[in-house]
Design a protein around this motif. Structure first.
Motif, mmCIF file in Angstrom:
data_model
loop_
_atom_site.group_PDB
_atom_site.id
_atom_site.type_symbol
_atom_site.label_atom_id
_atom_site.label_comp_id
_atom_site.label_asym_id
_atom_site.label_seq_id
_atom_site.Cartn_x
_atom_site.Cartn_y
_atom_site.Cartn_z
ATOM 1 N N THR A 51 0.939 -1.093 -0.060
ATOM 2 C CA THR A 51 -0.128 -0.050 -0.084
ATOM 3 C C THR A 51 0.804 1.249 0.187
ATOM 4 N N THR A 52 0.101 2.141 -0.474
ATOM 5 C CA THR A 52 1.009 3.604 -0.419
ATOM 6 C C THR A 52 0.116 4.430 0.578
ATOM 7 N N LEU A 53 0.680 5.290 1.464
ATOM 8 C CA LEU A 53 0.176 6.085 2.561
ATOM 9 C C LEU A 53 -0.011 7.739 1.765
ATOM 10 N N TYR A 54 -1.302 7.995 1.731
ATOM 11 C CA TYR A 54 -1.818 9.308 1.491
ATOM 12 C C TYR A 54 -2.256 10.210 2.596
ATOM 13 N N ALA A 55 -2.084 11.330 2.719
ATOM 14 C CA ALA A 55 -2.853 12.267 3.676
ATOM 15 C C ALA A 55 -3.499 13.518 2.997
ATOM 16 N N SER A 56 -4.652 13.628 3.260
ATOM 17 C CA SER A 56 -5.583 14.976 2.716
ATOM 18 C C SER A 56 -5.469 15.597 3.718
ATOM 19 N N HIS A 57 -5.095 17.139 3.695
ATOM 20 C CA HIS A 57 -5.259 17.959 5.134
ATOM 21 C C HIS A 57 -5.823 19.253 4.538
ATOM 22 N N THR A 58 -6.710 19.706 5.341
ATOM 23 C CA THR A 58 -7.284 21.260 4.874
ATOM 24 C C THR A 58 -6.805 21.861 6.390
ATOM 25 N N ILE A 59 -6.754 23.189 5.942
ATOM 26 C CA ILE A 59 -6.250 24.323 6.944
ATOM 27 C C ILE A 59 -7.493 25.096 7.084
ATOM 28 N N TRP A 60 -7.983 25.394 8.407
ATOM 29 C CA TRP A 60 -9.189 26.101 8.626
ATOM 30 C C TRP A 60 -8.834 27.376 9.438
ATOM 31 N N GLU A 61 -9.563 28.292 9.523
ATOM 32 C CA GLU A 61 -9.470 29.461 10.480
ATOM 33 C C GLU A 61 -9.578 28.885 12.019
ATOM 34 N N SER A 62 -10.562 28.071 12.058
ATOM 35 C CA SER A 62 -10.765 27.454 13.173
ATOM 36 C C SER A 62 -11.356 26.149 13.550
ATOM 37 N N GLU A 63 -11.473 25.482 14.421
ATOM 38 C CA GLU A 63 -12.056 24.155 14.372
ATOM 39 C C GLU A 63 -13.698 23.997 14.149
ATOM 40 N N GLY A 87 -11.941 -1.456 -3.755
ATOM 41 C CA GLY A 87 -10.629 -2.086 -4.023
ATOM 42 C C GLY A 87 -9.345 -1.110 -4.021
ATOM 43 N N MET A 88 -9.628 0.196 -4.017
ATOM 44 C CA MET A 88 -8.683 1.276 -3.975
ATOM 45 C C MET A 88 -8.159 1.397 -2.685
ATOM 46 N N TYR A 89 -8.984 1.129 -1.684
ATOM 47 C CA TYR A 89 -8.636 1.600 -0.353
ATOM 48 C C TYR A 89 -8.195 0.365 0.370
ATOM 49 N N ALA A 90 -7.263 0.256 1.269
ATOM 50 C CA ALA A 90 -6.826 -0.905 2.397
ATOM 51 C C ALA A 90 -7.403 -0.250 3.450
ATOM 52 N N GLY A 91 -8.768 -0.348 3.814
ATOM 53 C CA GLY A 91 -9.235 0.193 5.051
ATOM 54 C C GLY A 91 -9.835 1.340 5.112
ATOM 55 N N HIS A 92 -10.590 2.086 6.051
ATOM 56 C CA HIS A 92 -11.236 3.225 6.043
ATOM 57 C C HIS A 92 -9.966 4.402 6.442
ATOM 58 N N PRO A 93 -10.389 5.445 5.854
ATOM 59 C CA PRO A 93 -9.600 6.809 6.277
ATOM 60 C C PRO A 93 -9.401 6.911 7.683
ATOM 61 N N GLN A 94 -8.040 7.421 8.142
ATOM 62 C CA GLN A 94 -8.074 7.828 9.598
ATOM 63 C C GLN A 94 -8.053 9.243 9.599
ATOM 64 N N PHE A 95 -8.995 9.745 10.604
ATOM 65 C CA PHE A 95 -9.147 11.305 10.576
ATOM 66 C C PHE A 95 -8.255 11.639 11.875
#
Length: 104
Positions: A51-63, A87-95
């Motif tokens: 598997t290859t690890l990816y991370a998506s991240h967003t920057i917000w003004e506040s939570e 088939g694309m994902y090896a498990g659920h995304p981790q938030f």
């Protein structure tokens, strides 16, 4: 500042398709109050898990801005087809969410 990040483990051979999903998505983030930026990051390949690890991240003004977005119609629209790439994902995304404690 608040960083909202999802980590994805993508099965070998699906990396390009995964990246295309993100490149070609219909995003309304730029129109969302408090949104500052988005990045999709590619991490290491795990030889054992294939598997290859990816991370998506967003920057917000506040939570709270992030929470408001997760309760919006735009959020529901953005995630409407999230389960269509089996088939694309090896498990659920981790938030993971982070509040800034030091800014320079």
């Amino acid at each position: 500042m608040y960083v909202a990040m999802n980590r994805f483990r993508i099965n070998e051979g699906h990396e390009e398709a995964f990246e295309d999903v993100w490149r070609n998505r219909n995003s309304s983030l730029a129109d969302t109050p408090g949104f500052q930026s988005f990045h999709l990051l590619k991490g290491p390949y795990d030889e054992e898990a294939k598997t290859t690890l990816y991370a998506s991240h967003t920057i917000w003004e506040s939570e709270q801005h992030f929470i408001d977005w997760t309760r919006s119609e735009n959020f529901r629209n953005a995630h409407r087809n999230a389960g269509s790439n089996k088939g694309m994902y090896a498990g659920h995304p981790q938030f993971e969410g982070f509040n800034s404690v030091v800014d320079e």
